[in-house]
Design a protein around this motif. Structure first.
Motif, PDB file in Angstrom:
ATOM      1  N   THR A  95       0.828  -1.204   0.000  1.00  0.00           N
ATOM      2  CA  THR A  95       0.000   0.000   0.000  1.00  0.00           C
ATOM      3  C   THR A  95       0.860   1.251   0.000  1.00  0.00           C
ATOM      4  N   ALA A  96       1.949   1.229   0.752  1.00  0.00           N
ATOM      5  CA  ALA A  96       2.867   2.372   0.767  1.00  0.00           C
ATOM      6  C   ALA A  96       3.405   2.645  -0.632  1.00  0.00           C
ATOM      7  N   GLN A  97       3.724   1.594  -1.380  1.00  0.00           N
ATOM      8  CA  GLN A  97       4.238   1.763  -2.733  1.00  0.00           C
ATOM      9  C   GLN A  97       3.161   2.299  -3.664  1.00  0.00           C
ATOM     10  N   LEU A  98       1.918   1.831  -3.501  1.00  0.00           N
ATOM     11  CA  LEU A  98       0.822   2.318  -4.340  1.00  0.00           C
ATOM     12  C   LEU A  98       0.559   3.800  -4.085  1.00  0.00           C
ATOM     13  N   ILE A  99       0.630   4.206  -2.826  1.00  0.00           N
ATOM     14  CA  ILE A  99       0.474   5.628  -2.507  1.00  0.00           C
ATOM     15  C   ILE A  99       1.612   6.422  -3.126  1.00  0.00           C
ATOM     16  N   LEU A 100       2.826   5.875  -3.099  1.00  0.00           N
ATOM     17  CA  LEU A 100       3.959   6.545  -3.723  1.00  0.00           C
ATOM     18  C   LEU A 100       3.775   6.642  -5.232  1.00  0.00           C
ATOM     19  N   ILE A 109       2.976  19.226 -11.453  1.00  0.00           N
ATOM     20  CA  ILE A 109       3.269  20.439 -10.693  1.00  0.00           C
ATOM     21  C   ILE A 109       4.412  21.177 -11.369  1.00  0.00           C
ATOM     22  N   GLN A 110       4.173  22.397 -11.766  1.00  0.00           N
ATOM     23  CA  GLN A 110       5.230  23.189 -12.392  1.00  0.00           C
ATOM     24  C   GLN A 110       6.296  23.524 -11.356  1.00  0.00           C
ATOM     25  N   HIS A 111       7.532  23.562 -11.821  1.00  0.00           N
ATOM     26  CA  HIS A 111       8.663  23.861 -10.938  1.00  0.00           C
ATOM     27  C   HIS A 111       8.649  22.922  -9.722  1.00  0.00           C
ATOM     28  N   ASN A 112       8.533  21.632 -10.012  1.00  0.00           N
ATOM     29  CA  ASN A 112       8.338  20.656  -8.940  1.00  0.00           C
ATOM     30  C   ASN A 112       9.642  20.178  -8.312  1.00  0.00           C
ATOM     31  N   HIS A 113      10.745  20.899  -8.533  1.00  0.00           N
ATOM     32  CA  HIS A 113      12.027  20.441  -8.005  1.00  0.00           C
ATOM     33  C   HIS A 113      12.074  20.480  -6.478  1.00  0.00           C
ATOM     34  N   ASN A 114      11.140  21.185  -5.852  1.00  0.00           N
ATOM     35  CA  ASN A 114      11.143  21.286  -4.397  1.00  0.00           C
ATOM     36  C   ASN A 114      10.159  20.334  -3.731  1.00  0.00           C
ATOM     37  N   ILE A 115       9.493  19.495  -4.511  1.00  0.00           N
ATOM     38  CA  ILE A 115       8.621  18.482  -3.917  1.00  0.00           C
ATOM     39  C   ILE A 115       8.864  17.152  -4.622  1.00  0.00           C
ATOM     40  N   THR A 116       9.248  16.185  -3.847  1.00  0.00           N
ATOM     41  CA  THR A 116       9.526  14.862  -4.393  1.00  0.00           C
ATOM     42  C   THR A 116       8.283  13.984  -4.252  1.00  0.00           C
ATOM     43  N   PRO A 117       8.209  12.897  -5.012  1.00  0.00           N
ATOM     44  CA  PRO A 117       7.089  11.975  -4.832  1.00  0.00           C
ATOM     45  C   PRO A 117       6.957  11.475  -3.398  1.00  0.00           C
ATOM     46  N   ARG A 118       8.084  11.282  -2.705  1.00  0.00           N
ATOM     47  CA  ARG A 118       8.010  10.782  -1.327  1.00  0.00           C
ATOM     48  C   ARG A 118       7.387  11.815  -0.389  1.00  0.00           C
ATOM     49  N   ILE A 119       7.697  13.080  -0.612  1.00  0.00           N
ATOM     50  CA  ILE A 119       7.064  14.124   0.197  1.00  0.00           C
ATOM     51  C   ILE A 119       5.574  14.171  -0.102  1.00  0.00           C
ATOM     52  N   ALA A 120       5.213  14.117  -1.391  1.00  0.00           N
ATOM     53  CA  ALA A 120       3.797  14.117  -1.768  1.00  0.00           C
ATOM     54  C   ALA A 120       3.081  12.899  -1.189  1.00  0.00           C
ATOM     55  N   ALA A 121       3.756  11.745  -1.178  1.00  0.00           N
ATOM     56  CA  ALA A 121       3.159  10.530  -0.616  1.00  0.00           C
ATOM     57  C   ALA A 121       2.905  10.693   0.880  1.00  0.00           C
ATOM     58  N   LYS A 122       3.796  11.386   1.569  1.00  0.00           N
ATOM     59  CA  LYS A 122       3.588  11.612   3.002  1.00  0.00           C
ATOM     60  C   LYS A 122       2.414  12.560   3.223  1.00  0.00           C
ATOM     61  N   CYS A 123       2.249  13.533   2.341  1.00  0.00           N
ATOM     62  CA  CYS A 123       1.094  14.425   2.432  1.00  0.00           C
ATOM     63  C   CYS A 123      -0.205  13.647   2.240  1.00  0.00           C
ATOM     64  N   ILE A 124      -0.211  12.724   1.278  1.00  0.00           N
ATOM     65  CA  ILE A 124      -1.382  11.883   1.045  1.00  0.00           C
ATOM     66  C   ILE A 124      -1.641  11.007   2.274  1.00  0.00           C
ATOM     67  N   SER A 125      -0.589  10.432   2.831  1.00  0.00           N
ATOM     68  CA  SER A 125      -0.734   9.594   4.016  1.00  0.00           C
ATOM     69  C   SER A 125      -1.291  10.398   5.186  1.00  0.00           C
ATOM     70  N   TYR A 126      -0.907  11.655   5.273  1.00  0.00           N
ATOM     71  CA  TYR A 126      -1.413  12.550   6.317  1.00  0.00           C
ATOM     72  C   TYR A 126      -2.937  12.668   6.227  1.00  0.00           C
ATOM     73  N   LEU A 127      -3.437  12.850   5.005  1.00  0.00           N
ATOM     74  CA  LEU A 127      -4.883  12.945   4.804  1.00  0.00           C
ATOM     75  C   LEU A 127      -5.579  11.641   5.192  1.00  0.00           C
ATOM     76  N   LEU A 128      -5.054  10.525   4.693  1.00  0.00           N
ATOM     77  CA  LEU A 128      -5.682   9.230   4.937  1.00  0.00           C
ATOM     78  C   LEU A 128      -5.591   8.825   6.409  1.00  0.00           C
ATOM     79  N   TRP A 129      -4.492   9.190   7.028  1.00  0.00           N
ATOM     80  CA  TRP A 129      -4.290   8.868   8.442  1.00  0.00           C
ATOM     81  C   TRP A 129      -5.356   9.522   9.313  1.00  0.00           C
ATOM     82  N   PHE A 130      -5.570  10.832   9.118  1.00  0.00           N
ATOM     83  CA  PHE A 130      -6.523  11.533   9.979  1.00  0.00           C
ATOM     84  C   PHE A 130      -7.968  11.180   9.649  1.00  0.00           C
ATOM     85  N   ASN A 131      -8.221  10.789   8.421  1.00  0.00           N
ATOM     86  CA  ASN A 131      -9.551  10.272   8.113  1.00  0.00           C
ATOM     87  C   ASN A 131      -9.838   9.021   8.934  1.00  0.00           C
TER      88      ASN A 131
END
Length: 375
Positions: free
Chosen positions: A201-206, A216-238
């Motif tokens: 599941t962690a890999q699917l979220i990634l 995301i334009q100019h996405n050099h400051n956000i990696t897929p792993r950071i975005a995956a943690k943001c998604i996990s944050y949403l799912l976690w609190f739900n």
């Protein structure tokens, strides 16, 4: 509709291997319209992208052209037609028709989302592909099925030279109701998951996050792993708070939470907010309430906490803010005062949301005492 559940599939690569034979099938009963739902919505777009970007030799031999049409961020039927025309590399004289129609609609104040396809371009698309054996890989971000024959493709029946592989999913679109709109003429391929936060599941979220970050334009400051943690944050609190007990207002505040918690950081203060807002803009946050993930006890619990109290809060010990917490959400159904020692060890706390507390003034006095103790 004919449904096909795929078994023993744990990642994007394995899903691709399962789907390819359906696309290769040249028999008289081969399905020409195939819908893929992913893992209850997760990573479907990643599978389609993988097939489009790196098709196996068997597909290259069967199809004279493979079109990848990504409209997961839906704008209008005309925008879809323009994406098709771009993929077919239609001449400039044809593309100019879009500009003319847009100018007329701008003058008439036609809403962008209501703009239909251009008939002249439809005819040009048909003339271009009518003798081609095409595979169309289509990310449909609209709220209804799209009949591609209205855009110049032949009907996707048993005699059609074209095959379409498509999905409603993408950008964290987890609403289970959308899959009910797939009609019975399409082969429906799916893979349910148990929504436990294991390695798969962690890999699917990634994988889902990787797809989102691409846009995301100019996405050099956000990696897929950071975005995956943001998604996990949403799912976690739900899961922990549940949308029925606390209103998180993800659609408004998600990007604030990500920055304040420290998940998204930037070299400069404004940069982190810009990056977070860009990610926020790409995700279908209205759909994130439909699924929650059962995280294991040792994952994120040191940093994130959500508590729902249904009895006298002074009798509860699980609302203490530990030194490692960065986000804390508390819903109090039984209205009473908060304990004075609640924030005594809140050195790292960056996100705090309370619901149902007796008095805001009382809360301020508690926080003031906590801050004073840290001096």
């Amino acid at each position: 509709m004919p449904k096909q559940k795929i078994y023993g599939v744990h990642n994007v690569k394995e899903a691709v291997e399962e789907i390819i034979p359906y696309l290769e099938d040249s028999g008289r009963t081969a399905h020409k319209a195939i819908y893929f739902d992913g893992w209850d919505g997760l990573a479907a777009s990643a599978v389609l992208t993988a097939i489009a970007e790196d098709p196996p030799p068997s597909l290259k031999e069967k199809f004279t052209k493979i079109l990848h049409i990504d409209c997961s961020r839906w704008k209008s039927r005309r925008a879809l037609q323009r994406a098709i025309a771009d993929e077919l590399e239609l001449p400039q004289r044809v593309m100019a028709a879009f500009d003319r129609e847009d100018e007329e609609d701008d003058f008439s104040r036609v809403d962008e989302g209501s703009r239909p396809e251009v008939p002249d371009v439809t005819r040009e698309i048909y003339q271009t592909i009518r003798y081609l054996n095409c595979l169309i890989i289509f990310h449909n971000g609209s709220d209804s099925m799209v009949d591609l024959s209205n855009f110049g493709f032949p009907q996707f029946n048993w005699f059609s030279p074209c095959t379409v592989l498509w999905t409603f999913r993408g950008r964290l679109r987890l609403n289970p109701e959308i899959k009910e709109k797939v009609d019975s003429s399409h082969l429906y391929i799916y893979k349910p998951i148990n929504w436990y936060f294991d390695e798969d599941t962690a890999q699917l979220i990634l994988d889902e996050a990787t797809e989102i970050v691409k846009y995301i334009q100019h996405n050099h400051n956000i990696t897929p792993r950071i975005a995956a943690k943001c998604i996990s944050y949403l799912l976690w609190f739900n899961k922990m708070g549940g949308g029925t007990t606390m209103e998180y207002n993800w659609g408004t505040h998600a990007y604030n939470y990500w920055v304040c918690d420290g998940i998204i950081e930037g070299g400069q203060f404004d940069e982190s907010w810009e990056v977070s807002a860009a990610l926020h803009h790409q995700i279908r946050l209205e759909d994130c309430l439909f699924h929650t993930v059962n995280f294991r006890d040792d994952q994120y619990t040191e940093h994130w906490k959500s508590v729902v109290n249904t009895s006298d809060i002074e009798e509860r010990t699980d609302i203490t803010v530990s030194p490692t917490l960065t986000s804390f959400f508390l819903t109090v159904k039984y209205r009473s005062a908060l304990p004075q020692e609640m924030f005594q060890q809140s050195e790292r706390l960056r996100v705090l949301k309370l619901s149902g507390c007796t008095a805001f003034i009382h809360l301020l006095s508690i926080v003031a005492v906590a801050l004073d103790s840290l001096d």
